[in-house]
Design an enzyme around this catalytic site. Structure first.
Site, PDB file in Angstrom:
ATOM      1  CG  HIS A 162       8.489  -1.480 -10.879  1.00 43.81           C
ATOM      2  ND1 HIS A 162       7.753  -2.540 -10.385  1.00 43.81           N
ATOM      3  CD2 HIS A 162       8.253  -0.436 -10.056  1.00 43.81           C
ATOM      4  CE1 HIS A 162       7.106  -2.147  -9.292  1.00 43.81           C
ATOM      5  NE2 HIS A 162       7.396  -0.871  -9.069  1.00 43.81           N
ATOM      6  CE1 TYR A 185      -0.052   5.934  -3.447  1.00 42.43           C
ATOM      7  CE2 TYR A 185      -0.249   3.925  -2.163  1.00 42.43           C
ATOM      8  CZ  TYR A 185      -0.069   4.558  -3.367  1.00 42.43           C
ATOM      9  OH  TYR A 185       0.115   3.819  -4.505  1.00 42.43           O
ATOM     10  CG  HIS A 196      11.356  -2.258  -5.500  1.00 40.00           C
ATOM     11  ND1 HIS A 196      11.386  -2.012  -6.858  1.00 40.00           N
ATOM     12  CD2 HIS A 196      10.181  -1.733  -5.052  1.00 40.00           C
ATOM     13  CE1 HIS A 196      10.273  -1.355  -7.207  1.00 40.00           C
ATOM     14  NE2 HIS A 196       9.535  -1.178  -6.140  1.00 40.00           N
ATOM     15  CG  ASP A 202       9.090   2.851  -7.921  1.00 34.00           C
ATOM     16  OD1 ASP A 202       8.069   2.205  -8.201  1.00 34.00           O
ATOM     17  OD2 ASP A 202       9.270   3.369  -6.794  1.00 34.00           O
TER      18      ASP A 202
END
Length: 305
Positions: free
Chosen positions: A33, A51, A183, A258
Site C-alpha cells: 500500500h 486536497y 488500514h 502508505d
C-alpha cells in the site's frame, strides 16, 4: 504550461531521510500500500480533488523501496488524481515488473480500457467511502464496476472508517470479488480490542473473502508514541488491533508503508521505524513471511508462484 497548485495548508511532507530499519525484511517483501503524487508538472492533480499534496513521484518511491529492503510495491491510485490513473500507471510500467497497481475507474470505462489496465499491471480497483476525501459513487455504479472486473481476477480495495461499517457491510458482502480493506477499517483504538465495534469488523472479515491491510499505525494512533527520533517501539495503542488481525487471519493480511503519507498534520513517521514496527504485530518469522511475502504474492503475482 502546468500551473503548480500549492499544498494544502498544514499537511506535512514525507521524510526525505528515513532511518535504515533494524528489522531485516524477508526476501521478496512487498509494500502492498503506497501511492505516487504527481509530480504535478508531469501529472496534474484532478480538478475535483479535496486536497493538494506535495509531489512524491516514482523515483522517490523506488528509492525508498530500495532503502527499506522492499522488493516490490503495490501502488494504489491516490484520490488527488481522481480517475486519471496516469501517474500510477507510469510508475507501474517503470518498475520492470516489480509493481502492481490498484486503479480508480468510472462506471463508463470500456472493456478495452479495463483490459489495457490489466496488461499494464493493474489488479484491483479502489472504492473510497471516506467523505472528507471523496464524494462516494452510488452503490449501483460500484456494483457494476465490481461485476465487470471480476472476470479479470481483480479485487476491490475499500477504504472506510469503523463507524461506517454497519451501513456498508451489507453492500460490500454482495460484491463478486475479493475485498481488501485499507488500514484495518480504521478502528477507534481508544476502544477495547475486545469490544463490539472491532468484533463486528472481525466477523465481517471472517464471513467474507476479505483481506486486511495492517497498515498506517501513524494514522490510527491516538496516544502514540510516534515513530520518530529513533523510537522503534511506537504506536502502542494500535499494536493490539493489528496483532489480533494477524493472529486470526494470517493468510489474508497485507502491509504497506502508505508513502508518501497523505493528510498527516501531527507528525510525519520515519519509514524505517515503520518497518521496525512490524515484529510487534507479526511476532514470528512465519507470520512475517506470510504478511510480507506469501500473501501479497498470491494476490498480485500469482503467476510467479
Amino acid at each position: 504550461m502546468t500551473t503548480v497548485a500549492q499544498k494544502t495548508p498544514g499537511w506535512l511532507d514525507w521524510d526525505p531521510a528515513p532511518s535504515a530499519p533494524a528489522f531485516r525484511l524477508p526476501a521478496g517483501a512487498v509494500d502492498a500500500h503506497c501511492h505516487v503524487f504527481g509530480p504535478q508538472a508531469d501529472f496534474p492533480f484532478a480538478p475535483e480533488r479535496k486536497y493538494t499534496p506535495c509531489d512524491g513521484g516514482k523515483d522517490q518511491l523506488f528509492a525508498l523501496r530500495d532503502h527499506l529492503g522492499v522488493t516490490r510495491n503495490v501502488i494504489v491510485q491516490a484520490t488527488c488524481h481522481g480517475s486519471d490513473n496516469s501517474a500510477m500507471l507510469d510508475a507501474v510500467r517503470a518498475s520492470d515488473g516489480r509493481a502492481r497497481g490498484v486503479a480508480t475507474v468510472r462506471p463508463d470505462i470500456t472493456d478495452a480500457e479495463l483490459h489495457s489496465l490489466h496488461e499494464a499491471g493493474v489488479r484491483g480497483v479502489r472504492f473510497n467511502f471516506v467523505k472528507r476525501l471523496v464524494d462516494a459513487a452510488p452503490a449501483e455504479d460500484l456494483r457494476a464496476i465490481a461485476r465487470r472486473i471480476a472476470p479479470l481476477g481483480w479485487h476491490v480495495v475499500v477504504y472506510f472508517e469503523a463507524a461506517d461499517l454497519p451501513g456498508l457491510e451489507g453492500f460490500l458482502g454482495t460484491l463478486p470479488t475479493p475485498l481488501v480493506v485499507d488500514h484495518m477499517g480504521r478502528p477507534d483504538v481508544t476502544r477495547s480490542v475486545d469490544g463490539p465495534e472491532f468484533a463486528r469488523f472481525l466477523r465481517f472479515t471472517d464471513r467474507h473473502d476479505v483481506w486486511v491491510k495492517v497498515s498506517c499505525p501513524e494514522r490510527l494512533s491516538v496516544t502514540g508514541p510516534a515513530a520518530v527520533d529513533g523510537r522503534r517501539r511506537a504506536y502502542d495503542d494500535v499494536v493490539p488491533f493489528a496483532r489480533r488481525v494477524v493472529e486470526e487471519f494470517g493468510d489474508r493480511v497485507l502491509w504497506g508503508t502508505d508513502w508518501p503519507h497523505p493528510n498527516l498534520t501531527d507528525h510525519m513517521p520515519d519509514d524505517g521505524l515503520l518497518v521496525d514496527h512490524l515484529p510487534r504485530i507479526a511476532e514470528t518469522a512465519d507470520r512475517q513471511r506470510r504478511l510480507l511475502v506469501d500473501n501479497p504474492m498470491r494476490l498480485y503475482w500469482p503467476e510467479e508462484l
